[in-house]
Structures are given as structure tokens and as C-alpha cells.
Design a protein around this motif. Structure first.
Motif, PDB file in Angstrom:
ATOM      1  N   SER A  39      73.964   6.512 -53.659  1.00  0.00           N
ATOM      2  CA  SER A  39      74.866   6.695 -54.794  1.00  0.00           C
ATOM      3  C   SER A  39      74.182   6.208 -56.064  1.00  0.00           C
ATOM      4  CB  SER A  39      76.152   5.908 -54.589  1.00  0.00           C
ATOM      5  OG  SER A  39      76.909   6.423 -53.524  1.00  0.00           O
ATOM      6  N   ALA A  40      74.199   7.031 -57.091  1.00  0.00           N
ATOM      7  CA  ALA A  40      73.493   6.690 -58.324  1.00  0.00           C
ATOM      8  C   ALA A  40      74.007   5.398 -58.950  1.00  0.00           C
ATOM      9  CB  ALA A  40      73.617   7.840 -59.316  1.00  0.00           C
ATOM     10  N   CYS A  41      75.299   5.151 -58.835  1.00  0.00           N
ATOM     11  CA  CYS A  41      75.851   3.930 -59.447  1.00  0.00           C
ATOM     12  C   CYS A  41      75.301   2.676 -58.784  1.00  0.00           C
ATOM     13  CB  CYS A  41      77.372   3.946 -59.425  1.00  0.00           C
ATOM     14  SG  CYS A  41      78.104   4.110 -57.790  1.00  0.00           S
ATOM     15  N   LEU A  42      74.952   2.758 -57.493  1.00  0.00           N
ATOM     16  CA  LEU A  42      74.383   1.603 -56.798  1.00  0.00           C
ATOM     17  C   LEU A  42      72.959   1.324 -57.253  1.00  0.00           C
ATOM     18  CD1 LEU A  42      75.619   2.181 -53.124  1.00  0.00           C
ATOM     19  CD2 LEU A  42      76.546   0.575 -54.816  1.00  0.00           C
ATOM     20  N   ALA A  43      72.327   2.348 -57.814  1.00  0.00           N
ATOM     21  CA  ALA A  43      70.967   2.171 -58.331  1.00  0.00           C
ATOM     22  C   ALA A  43      70.968   1.713 -59.784  1.00  0.00           C
ATOM     23  CB  ALA A  43      70.192   3.481 -58.193  1.00  0.00           C
ATOM     24  N   GLY A  44      72.150   1.459 -60.321  1.00  0.00           N
ATOM     25  CA  GLY A  44      72.236   0.921 -61.671  1.00  0.00           C
ATOM     26  C   GLY A  44      72.521   1.935 -62.749  1.00  0.00           C
ATOM     27  N   LEU A  45      72.737   3.178 -62.375  1.00  0.00           N
ATOM     28  CA  LEU A  45      73.087   4.184 -63.382  1.00  0.00           C
ATOM     29  C   LEU A  45      74.584   4.113 -63.691  1.00  0.00           C
ATOM     30  CD1 LEU A  45      70.290   5.151 -62.350  1.00  0.00           C
ATOM     31  CD2 LEU A  45      71.051   7.472 -62.810  1.00  0.00           C
ATOM     32  N   ALA A  46      74.905   4.301 -64.958  1.00  0.00           N
ATOM     33  CA  ALA A  46      76.299   4.130 -65.412  1.00  0.00           C
ATOM     34  C   ALA A  46      77.099   5.404 -65.173  1.00  0.00           C
ATOM     35  CB  ALA A  46      76.321   3.731 -66.882  1.00  0.00           C
ATOM     36  N   VAL A  59      69.522  -1.499 -52.927  1.00  0.00           N
ATOM     37  CA  VAL A  59      69.418  -0.072 -53.240  1.00  0.00           C
ATOM     38  C   VAL A  59      68.407   0.142 -54.361  1.00  0.00           C
ATOM     39  CG1 VAL A  59      70.669   1.904 -54.170  1.00  0.00           C
ATOM     40  CG2 VAL A  59      71.718   0.488 -52.398  1.00  0.00           C
ATOM     41  N   MET A  60      68.455  -0.708 -55.372  1.00  0.00           N
ATOM     42  CA  MET A  60      67.506  -0.578 -56.482  1.00  0.00           C
ATOM     43  C   MET A  60      66.073  -0.771 -55.995  1.00  0.00           C
ATOM     44  SD  MET A  60      69.711  -2.456 -59.468  1.00  0.00           S
ATOM     45  CE  MET A  60      68.660  -2.013 -60.831  1.00  0.00           C
ATOM     46  N   GLU A  61      65.875  -1.647 -55.022  1.00  0.00           N
ATOM     47  CA  GLU A  61      64.533  -1.859 -54.493  1.00  0.00           C
ATOM     48  C   GLU A  61      64.035  -0.605 -53.762  1.00  0.00           C
ATOM     49  OE1 GLU A  61      62.599  -4.251 -55.227  1.00  0.00           O
ATOM     50  OE2 GLU A  61      60.948  -3.602 -53.949  1.00  0.00           O
ATOM     51  N   LEU A  62      64.929   0.053 -53.038  1.00  0.00           N
ATOM     52  CA  LEU A  62      64.540   1.307 -52.376  1.00  0.00           C
ATOM     53  C   LEU A  62      64.093   2.344 -53.402  1.00  0.00           C
ATOM     54  CD1 LEU A  62      67.407   1.616 -49.733  1.00  0.00           C
ATOM     55  CD2 LEU A  62      64.985   1.259 -49.235  1.00  0.00           C
ATOM     56  N   VAL A  63      64.795   2.409 -54.516  1.00  0.00           N
ATOM     57  CA  VAL A  63      64.426   3.375 -55.554  1.00  0.00           C
ATOM     58  C   VAL A  63      63.087   2.991 -56.165  1.00  0.00           C
ATOM     59  CG1 VAL A  63      65.097   4.390 -57.755  1.00  0.00           C
ATOM     60  CG2 VAL A  63      66.845   3.916 -56.022  1.00  0.00           C
ATOM     61  N   ARG A  64      62.903   1.702 -56.442  1.00  0.00           N
ATOM     62  CA  ARG A  64      61.621   1.249 -57.014  1.00  0.00           C
ATOM     63  C   ARG A  64      60.455   1.622 -56.114  1.00  0.00           C
ATOM     64  NH1 ARG A  64      64.294  -3.694 -57.883  1.00  0.00           N
ATOM     65  NH2 ARG A  64      65.034  -3.853 -60.017  1.00  0.00           N
TER      66      ARG A  64
END
Ligand code: SF4
Length: 187
Positions: A39-46, A59-64
Motif C-alpha cells: 500500500s502506497a500510504c505505508l511507504a509514506g506517500l500521502a 515497508v519503507m525499508e522494502l521500498v528502499r
């Protein structure tokens, strides 16, 4: 259930940077794990209906690491941000919405079912394109919620059932996790 290793493999490794390998990024080595749909919101997107983010560290670490792809089904369904809150109506669920029986309505009484269905189909398209086998989705959302969603009264009450996108992805064979399922896992 996805193993902890699949969630954390490559953490701290130089090859874990975006575009690196291993890690399942589009340019990753053959045989690498496919990216996890998140989910995009879990990655920090508003992207939430209030225009906020719901960042989750793991989740953000997975994206990084280049190991996840982002979707916001409600935006993919054509809804604006911010937008009115919406819930699956009482007695229905993501499953019944997919089956053409349940509906999703917003706080003004508007029927947004078609946008939720479209967003679910677009998220599935992204999952198939990337070869994703696992999705980590925001808990309790009428799109992304897994197993527990709001009850359709806009009172904050929860009941059993999944969101429309979560249910479609599950029907198509993806393993569905919420960010709450990541708690207690390393790191
Ligand atoms: Fe978008 Fe799902 Fe997050 Fe809602 S919960 S903002 S639909 S990604």
C-alpha cells in the motif's frame, strides 16, 4: 505465511540499494524474489482519504531496497486525494462487492463501488506485471484491509471482512499481510 527472511533479506547489504540485487527489483538477477506489492500510504506517500501518509518503517525499508512496488487502489480507481471517507455498506464485504452484491458508499451517500472495483483491478494488474506473490496492505481500509474492516456505519466500529483490493488479490493467489502482521519480525 511469508518467512521473516523474505521480508528482511538484503537489509544492510550494499546490494540492497534501489536497483540492486538480490532483491526482486525489475532489473534483479534471474531467480530473485519478485517484488512485494505494498500500500502506497505505508511507504509514506500521502494517499489516504485525508491526504495523509501512514508510514511503516519495514515497508519503507522494502521500498528502499527495491523489493516492493507501490499501489494506492483508490487513486488507481480514479478517486481524488483528499476524498470523502468511504466504507463497505453494512452486511457486505470486499467479497460481496466483487461478486456484484455489496456496495461502497462515501460519507455523502455517494456510490463509489465502481471506483473501488477499478482500483482493485488495476492493483491486480500491477501485481501480475511484477510477478508479486505477497502483498502488504494497510489494515482496516475498505480497499486494502485484511480480515477486519469498518462496519459501514462510519462509527469507527470494526467487523470481519476484507477490503475490495485485498480480497481480489487473495482470490488471485497472493498472500496478504497487513502492516500489523510485520510487528515482532526482524528488523
Ligand atoms: Fe490507498 Fe490503500 Fe492506503 Fe487507502 S489504504 S490510501 S487505498 S494504499
Amino acid at each position: 505465511m511469508v518467512s521473516d527472511d523474505r521480508l528482511v533479506a538484503g537489509a544492510g547489504s550494499p546490494s540492497g540499494s534501489p536497483g540492486g540485487s538480490p532483491g526482486g527489483s525489475p532489473g534483479g538477477s534471474p531467480g530473485a524474489e519478485p517484488p512485494i506489492l505494498v500500500s502506497a500510504c505505508l511507504a509514506g506517500l500521502a494517499t489516504t482519504h485525508t491526504g495523509a501518509a501512514k508510514p511503516n518503517r519495514k515497508v519503507m525499508e522494502l521500498v528502499r531496497q527495491g523489493r516492493a512496488i507501490l499501489v494506492c487502489p483508490e487513486q488507481l480507481g480514479g478517486l481524488p486525494t483528499p476524498r470523502l471517507a468511504a466504507e463497505i455498506v453494512e452486511g457486505a464485504s470486499g467479497a460481496s462487492v466483487l461478486d456484484g452484491e455489496g456496495r461502497v458508499v462515501d460519507t455523502a451517500g455517494g456510490d463509489v463501488t465502481s471506483s473501488y472495483l477499478r482500483g482493485a483491478r488495476e492493483a491486480l494488474k500491477a501485481a501480475r506485471l511484477a510477478g508479486s506473490k505477497v502483498a502488504i496492505l494497510k489494515a482496516r481500509s475498505p480497499s486494502c484491509g485484511k480480515d477486519r474492516i469498518h462496519d459501514g456505519t462510519f462509527s469507527g466500529t470494526l467487523r470481519d471482512g476484507s477490503g475490495v483490493t485485498a480480497e481480489l488479490l487473495r482470490r488471485e493467489g497472493l498472500e496478504i499481510l497487513s502492516e500489523e502482521d510485520l510487528e515482532g519480525r526482524d528488523p
